[in-house]
Design an enzyme around this catalytic site. Sequence first.
Site, PDB file in Angstrom:
ATOM      1  N   CYS A  91      67.581  85.817  67.816  1.00  0.00           N
ATOM      2  CA  CYS A  91      68.231  86.833  66.979  1.00  0.00           C
ATOM      3  C   CYS A  91      67.318  88.047  66.812  1.00  0.00           C
ATOM      4  O   CYS A  91      67.790  89.191  66.765  1.00  0.00           O
ATOM      5  CB  CYS A  91      68.571  86.258  65.609  1.00  0.00           C
ATOM      6  SG  CYS A  91      69.711  84.857  65.706  1.00  0.00           S
ATOM      7  N   ASP A 149      31.668 105.402  76.176  1.00  0.00           N
ATOM      8  CA  ASP A 149      32.364 104.384  76.958  1.00  0.00           C
ATOM      9  C   ASP A 149      33.875 104.444  76.762  1.00  0.00           C
ATOM     10  O   ASP A 149      34.617 103.776  77.486  1.00  0.00           O
ATOM     11  CB  ASP A 149      31.877 102.975  76.565  1.00  0.00           C
ATOM     12  CG  ASP A 149      30.433 102.730  76.995  1.00  0.00           C
ATOM     13  OD1 ASP A 149      30.036 103.289  78.025  1.00  0.00           O
ATOM     14  OD2 ASP A 149      29.725 101.999  76.292  1.00  0.00           O
ATOM     15  N   CYS A 173      64.592  83.294  63.591  1.00  0.00           N
ATOM     16  CA  CYS A 173      65.230  83.007  64.882  1.00  0.00           C
ATOM     17  C   CYS A 173      64.737  84.007  65.924  1.00  0.00           C
ATOM     18  O   CYS A 173      65.047  85.201  65.833  1.00  0.00           O
ATOM     19  CB  CYS A 173      66.747  83.090  64.752  1.00  0.00           C
ATOM     20  SG  CYS A 173      67.608  83.030  66.346  1.00  0.00           S
ATOM     21  N   ASP A 227      29.977  99.600  74.563  1.00  0.00           N
ATOM     22  CA  ASP A 227      29.907  99.741  73.103  1.00  0.00           C
ATOM     23  C   ASP A 227      29.802 101.176  72.609  1.00  0.00           C
ATOM     24  O   ASP A 227      30.076 101.448  71.454  1.00  0.00           O
ATOM     25  CB  ASP A 227      28.714  98.964  72.551  1.00  0.00           C
ATOM     26  CG  ASP A 227      27.393  99.643  72.910  1.00  0.00           C
ATOM     27  OD1 ASP A 227      27.272 100.111  74.054  1.00  0.00           O
ATOM     28  OD2 ASP A 227      26.513  99.715  72.044  1.00  0.00           O
ATOM     29  N   ASP A 257      28.639  97.965  80.832  1.00  0.00           N
ATOM     30  CA  ASP A 257      27.725  99.047  80.486  1.00  0.00           C
ATOM     31  C   ASP A 257      26.357  98.386  80.284  1.00  0.00           C
ATOM     32  O   ASP A 257      26.288  97.193  79.979  1.00  0.00           O
ATOM     33  CB  ASP A 257      28.199  99.730  79.198  1.00  0.00           C
ATOM     34  CG  ASP A 257      27.214 100.764  78.705  1.00  0.00           C
ATOM     35  OD1 ASP A 257      26.798 101.600  79.515  1.00  0.00           O
ATOM     36  OD2 ASP A 257      26.844 100.707  77.520  1.00  0.00           O
TER      37      ASP A 257
END
Length: 695
Positions: free
Chosen positions: A15, A596, A12, A592, A399
Amino acid sequence: MELVLYMKNLDCPNCAEKIRAETERIPFVKKADMNFMAKKLSLTAADESGEAVLREVRRITASMEPDVEVMLLDNPASMPSANEDDSSDVKIMAVRIAVSAAVFIAGLIFRDSSRALWIFLAAYFIIGLDVLITAGKNILRGRPFDECFLMAVASLGAFFIGEYPEGVAVMILYQLGETLQGCAVRRSRKSVSALMDIRPDIASVKRGDGVEQVPPETVETGEIIVVKAGEKIPLDGVIVSGNTTADTSALTGESVPARLAEGDEVMSGCVNLSGLIEVKVTKPFGESTVTKILELVENASAKKARTEQFITRFARWYTPCVVIAALLLAVVPTVLKGYDQRFIYGALSFLVVSCPCALVISVPLSFFGGIGGASAKGILIKGGVTMEQLADCGTVVFDKTGTLTDGTFDITEIIPVNRSESELLGLAAIAEQASNHPAALAVMRRFGGTPADAEITEFAGRGVKAVCGGRTILAGNKKLMEENGIAGVPDVESAGTVIFVAENGSYAGAIVISDKIKEDAAKTVSELKKAGIRTVMLTGDRQTAADVTAKKLGLDEWHAELLPDGKVKAVETIIEKNSRKKKKNKTIFIGDGINDAPVLMRADAGVAMGGIGSDAAIEAADAVIMTDEPSKLIEAVRISKKTKAIAVQNIAFSLAVKAAVLVLSALGLATMWAAVFADVGVCLIAVANALRAKN
């Protein structure tokens, strides 16, 4: 201290939010986050308060959801699947609904007989007895205004005013809606929990003279594991023996198997398709790719989007306000005009409409479905808030090296004069064969053979001269050509290093060595610009190299020769400019490398490229693209936009229908059947719409 609790049988959403809110009120607890889709409650509590907090959470949960079992997870990574086998419960409820519906139809047939009331009561108690019991218990616990209480009052009220069919119909449709809603939630859970299948159960480790099968958690770095064809690779490492093909689709979304040989890195979670391989383990299980992916996906729905937070706050006030309005609708006209059944009927309709289920479940389900759909394509999005940032993207900052370019130097252009490309390459290979410069190594790789022996003289910072078979070959920069009186040397604008070549005093051509632009980089930039998204590149590379790359890709803006702090300042400037615009214009950074990480954290949303890239970048990022394809960013933005649109559709549709039925009920123009549709019908439509996000 950090505690992670698993809430078994929690189905739920309303809930779940109430349990979280009550838990956060515990004196020892500083913060509580409920991940409904993973059935996980994460707590930050005062030290030495673990047992007291656990007891209190169990007490709160038992008072709201007695069937929910609270389990302390010592190791969050070993969390049980969120998909308990509840097929028997669903079957029992299906039988109850079918029997109750059959009795209900019999009641409609004999509606005018004296037995009609008893037939309708039989149908009512078959389907609604558990709802009445739960409502009674919650009243005794001082927790009214839940769904069971509202449905009990509305349906019993219908019986009180003689509307027996409506009373039974409310309960049948409520139970049907709850069952279908539960099935939809479990289906969505399974779509993401299917990722658990990539978690390996055992690892075959070479120890002594044999091979032992042990849990992956017990394997140490440096040990050698054996992976047979058809088995999952249990840990990250490097192949030390054998070659194979691997199915990486569960991690990257790529359907084409990857060819792997001795010396190649392998990721845990991939499936070894062909040959037997031996792998030297480079990371413990807790830091492996498969563990990080599972943690990212499991924790994603805990980071709520602004839309989800709005719905949570709205639902907290919506139900009490509608219940109060229902009470006023029943009492005030009765006091002013005297008793009229229409007033009671309208108030009961209000109670049916007051359940916020359609909003409370469909909006989180939309974001969870979008996160699951993205993960199936190798895009890990760390929460609904990131999805909203991607959906509102106005500027993408790239980049350069490793993101838009491959990060490895190669020959990108051969420009011969009065000879073929292969002849020019052969001359350069003769001159560069003794050099270890990256440009020279690129020439030798492309040449692929063994050039003729030559007497080579090096000129520091300018190039080389080679004498071979009566020929004098020069290879180097423009300055070397000028010093040796070579005429006709052109200006070559390039993103990389230019090697000019001369033979016997005549200019022979030029070879360009550069970091090659990725195949799909231009497509990525083009598609983003078509979507009205501004594109920017930041790099620490030379201005000339940046200019050439940016112009080739058609970028809107670029900045070169930046240190990591310079990239952060550039992103901050872009964010500040965007904040002045009236329309939503979030800044996304994609990179990457380890340098960075600061920029990934500073952007509105940071996207890390490459699942085997820098761990620091992946930790700092809000989303991770498991492959090295920048074009996946387009897909991430598209999925995010569609997911947010679905969530907004659900909010608008649910509120519009509920508001319309509430107004009509207040005017005495809507029946309880309309109220049932505004609750159960709208909920099912919204949930069905939310499930579209999964695809």
